[in-house]
Design an enzyme around this catalytic site. Structure first.
Site, PDB file in Angstrom:
ATOM      1  N   GLU A  48      25.261  -6.680  56.754  1.00  0.00           N
ATOM      2  CA  GLU A  48      25.967  -5.454  56.363  1.00  0.00           C
ATOM      3  C   GLU A  48      26.215  -5.405  54.858  1.00  0.00           C
ATOM      4  OE1 GLU A  48      29.885  -5.004  55.910  1.00  0.00           O
ATOM      5  OE2 GLU A  48      30.568  -6.680  57.144  1.00  0.00           O
ATOM      6  N   LYS A 109      32.364   3.786  51.782  1.00  0.00           N
ATOM      7  CA  LYS A 109      32.401   2.823  52.888  1.00  0.00           C
ATOM      8  C   LYS A 109      32.015   3.615  54.135  1.00  0.00           C
ATOM      9  CE  LYS A 109      35.914   0.231  55.473  1.00  0.00           C
ATOM     10  NZ  LYS A 109      37.321  -0.240  55.459  1.00  0.00           N
ATOM     11  N   VAL A 129      30.403  -2.748  59.751  1.00  0.00           N
ATOM     12  CA  VAL A 129      29.816  -3.332  60.962  1.00  0.00           C
ATOM     13  C   VAL A 129      29.319  -2.213  61.881  1.00  0.00           C
ATOM     14  CG1 VAL A 129      30.368  -4.627  63.072  1.00  0.00           C
ATOM     15  CG2 VAL A 129      31.131  -5.483  60.841  1.00  0.00           C
ATOM     16  N   ASP A 161      45.510   2.655  63.762  1.00  0.00           N
ATOM     17  CA  ASP A 161      44.413   2.200  62.894  1.00  0.00           C
ATOM     18  C   ASP A 161      43.632   1.111  63.636  1.00  0.00           C
ATOM     19  OD1 ASP A 161      42.653   1.453  60.977  1.00  0.00           O
ATOM     20  OD2 ASP A 161      44.137   1.205  59.379  1.00  0.00           O
ATOM     21  N   SER A 163      39.703  -0.169  64.126  1.00  0.00           N
ATOM     22  CA  SER A 163      38.378  -0.032  63.511  1.00  0.00           C
ATOM     23  C   SER A 163      37.351   0.543  64.478  1.00  0.00           C
ATOM     24  CB  SER A 163      37.899  -1.397  63.024  1.00  0.00           C
ATOM     25  OG  SER A 163      36.576  -1.283  62.535  1.00  0.00           O
ATOM     26  N   ALA A 164      36.504   1.402  63.938  1.00  0.00           N
ATOM     27  CA  ALA A 164      35.381   1.936  64.718  1.00  0.00           C
ATOM     28  C   ALA A 164      34.401   0.827  65.092  1.00  0.00           C
ATOM     29  CB  ALA A 164      34.667   3.025  63.923  1.00  0.00           C
ATOM     30  N   ASP A 165      34.524  -0.339  64.467  1.00  0.00           N
ATOM     31  CA  ASP A 165      33.657  -1.478  64.839  1.00  0.00           C
ATOM     32  C   ASP A 165      33.801  -1.799  66.339  1.00  0.00           C
ATOM     33  OD1 ASP A 165      33.153  -1.620  62.135  1.00  0.00           O
ATOM     34  OD2 ASP A 165      34.106  -3.579  61.831  1.00  0.00           O
ATOM     35  N   LYS A 182      38.771 -10.167  61.413  1.00  0.00           N
ATOM     36  CA  LYS A 182      39.464 -10.576  60.184  1.00  0.00           C
ATOM     37  C   LYS A 182      40.920 -10.907  60.497  1.00  0.00           C
ATOM     38  CE  LYS A 182      37.667  -7.171  57.799  1.00  0.00           C
ATOM     39  NZ  LYS A 182      36.225  -7.036  57.975  1.00  0.00           N
TER      40      LYS A 182
HETATM   41  N1  PSU Z   1      33.699  -8.792  56.599  1.00  0.00           N
HETATM   42  C1  PSU Z   1      34.116  -9.295  55.426  1.00  0.00           C
HETATM   43  N2  PSU Z   1      34.607  -8.396  54.503  1.00  0.00           N
HETATM   44  C2  PSU Z   1      34.624  -7.014  54.741  1.00  0.00           C
HETATM   45  C3  PSU Z   1      34.184  -6.499  55.996  1.00  0.00           C
HETATM   46  C4  PSU Z   1      33.725  -7.450  56.883  1.00  0.00           C
HETATM   47  O1  PSU Z   1      34.077 -10.511  55.215  1.00  0.00           O
HETATM   48  O2  PSU Z   1      35.019  -6.255  53.879  1.00  0.00           O
HETATM   49  C5  PSU Z   1      34.177  -5.004  56.311  1.00  0.00           C
HETATM   50  C6  PSU Z   1      33.190  -4.776  57.444  1.00  0.00           C
HETATM   51  O3  PSU Z   1      32.199  -3.908  56.950  1.00  0.00           O
HETATM   52  C7  PSU Z   1      33.969  -4.133  58.552  1.00  0.00           C
HETATM   53  C8  PSU Z   1      35.004  -3.397  57.766  1.00  0.00           C
HETATM   54  O4  PSU Z   1      33.174  -3.318  59.369  1.00  0.00           O
HETATM   55  O5  PSU Z   1      35.369  -4.368  56.762  1.00  0.00           O
HETATM   56  C9  PSU Z   1      36.133  -2.939  58.661  1.00  0.00           C
HETATM   57  O6  PSU Z   1      36.831  -1.904  58.050  1.00  0.00           O
HETATM   58  P1  PSU Z   1      37.861  -0.997  58.906  1.00  0.00           P
HETATM   59  O7  PSU Z   1      38.942  -1.940  59.320  1.00  0.00           O
HETATM   60  O8  PSU Z   1      38.346   0.071  57.966  1.00  0.00           O
HETATM   61  O9  PSU Z   1      37.081  -0.433  60.047  1.00  0.00           O
HETATM   62 MN    MN Z   2      40.672   1.654  59.936  1.00  0.00          MN
END
Ligand code: PSU
Ligand code: MN
Length: 326
Positions: A48, A109, A129, A161, A163-165, A182
């Site tokens: 990614e 993003k 992701v 909140d 994630s769409a992941d 994370k």
């Molecule tokens: N892994 C890392 N650092 C990052 C991310 C993943 O080590 O910054 C990113 C990934 O792209 C993941 C995103 O999909 O953070 C998630 O963001 P959000 O919580 O806004 O969906």
């Molecule tokens: Mn989010």
């Protein structure tokens, strides 16, 4: 009559580029190296790019991207770093393109929600992701390595909140290799959602969910495998069932490279409180907290992040290779 699927008959969801491609060619640009590898069935690992554009400070982000690609190659697979630029989903980046992506002054993003919008815009965007899974599956790549997936943010029960992941893992049949959700997230709630959405979360050689910056998260994983061959067999069996979902393989960061969990917890709590105070919300939250953690730990989280990305890429290559060995 009970019919038992023979997992040897099951293919990863993506074998030949022509038959499995679901993304229109007009919106796609695949490098010759990646498209040749897909055409002849060589192992390929998607990587990614949001971690390059939004997850790590410069110039280390570029270093992380190159190290991840190197680890995939060393493992016998072809790396396909995925991003969006100038109207196309780019699958595989040249060294110059990687540099341009990392140097983009105002990258987007990109997740499922804004993928179409990003394709109508000039310049580079990083794919999360979720967006990387869409691109990988859409061009025939079954294995994808990242650092950590997004999930339910702390307080996500109220803020919603999430994630769409997580939804992407529920509906796109790609094997995602990561170091766990994370640790800035509510990891327990993230696991609940993954269970609800039917995503297998698999410990790679461990019964404990990997803890991103830390080796362990303190949470159990519902299943484990102990070799790339076992991981490939599980993925094949999962895909043979036609459930449509991805799998999440959680690979612990080796303990000599980790930051112990107790130590991280205090720093994360502080960064999280500061983010709320600063009024940070939505997609800006993850990048903001990651960058604050880097400041608060004097760069140690960045070093751990680089190490875990490289480690995940190495393990993902072993899975991609095993999936090609019938
Ligand atoms: N892994 C890392 N650092 C990052 C991310 C993943 O080590 O910054 C990113 C990934 O792209 C993941 C995103 O999909 O953070 C998630 O963001 P959000 O919580 O806004 O969906
Ligand atoms: Mn989010």
């Amino acid at each position: 009559m009970i019919v038992i699927a023979d997992e040897r008959l099951a293919q990863p969801p993506t074998v030949s580029l022509s038959s499995s491609s679901r993304l229109p060619a007009s919106l796609l640009a695949i490098t010759p190296e990646v498209s040749d590898a897909l055409a002849v069935g060589r192992p390929v690992v998607a990587l990614e790019s949001t971690l390059i554009t939004h997850g790590l400070p410069h110039p280390l982000a570029l270093d992380a991207a190159r190290r991840a690609e190197g680890a995939v190659r060393a493992g016998g697979a072809v790396p396909a770093t995925i991003a969006v630029a100038d109207g196309r989903i780019r699958v595989g980046l040249t060294s110059d393109e990687l540099e341009a992506l990392a140097a983009e002054p105002a990258p987007w993003k990109v997740s499922r929600q804004n993928l179409a919008a990003s394709l109508g815009r000039a310049g580079w965007s990083g794919t999360t992701v979720a967006a990387t899974m869409i691109a990988a599956h859409g061009c025939g790549i079954a294995v994808f390595a990242t650092g950590g997936i997004g999930g339910v943010h702390r307080g996500g029960g109220r803020s919603m909140d999430v994630s769409a992941d997580l939804d992407e893992l529920a509906c796109t049949p790609v094997a995602v290799v990561c170091a766990g959700p994370k640790s800035i997230l509510d990891v327990a709630l993230t696991m609940e959602v993954l269970e609800t959405r039917g995503v297998p979360v698999v410990g790679w050689g461990t019964d404990e969910l990997a803890g991103f910056f830390s080796t362990g998260s303190g949470q159990p994983v519902p299943m484990r495998i102990d070799s790339a061959g076992e991981a490939a067999a599980l993925a094949r069996r999962h895909w043979a069932l036609g459930l449509g979902s991805g799998l999440l393989f959680a690979v612990p960061l080796p303990s000599h490279q980790q930051i112990p969990r107790d130590e991280m917890e205090a720093v994360i709590a502080r960064a999280e409180a500061e983010a709320i105070q600063a009024g940070v919300f939505g997609p800006a939250t993850t990048p903001w907290i990651l960058s604050r953690l880097a400041e608060l730990t004097g760069g140690r989280t960045v070093a751990a992040n680089l190490a875990l990305i490289e480690n995940d890429a190495r393990v993902a290559a072993s899975l991609a290779v095993a999936l090609r060995q019938a």
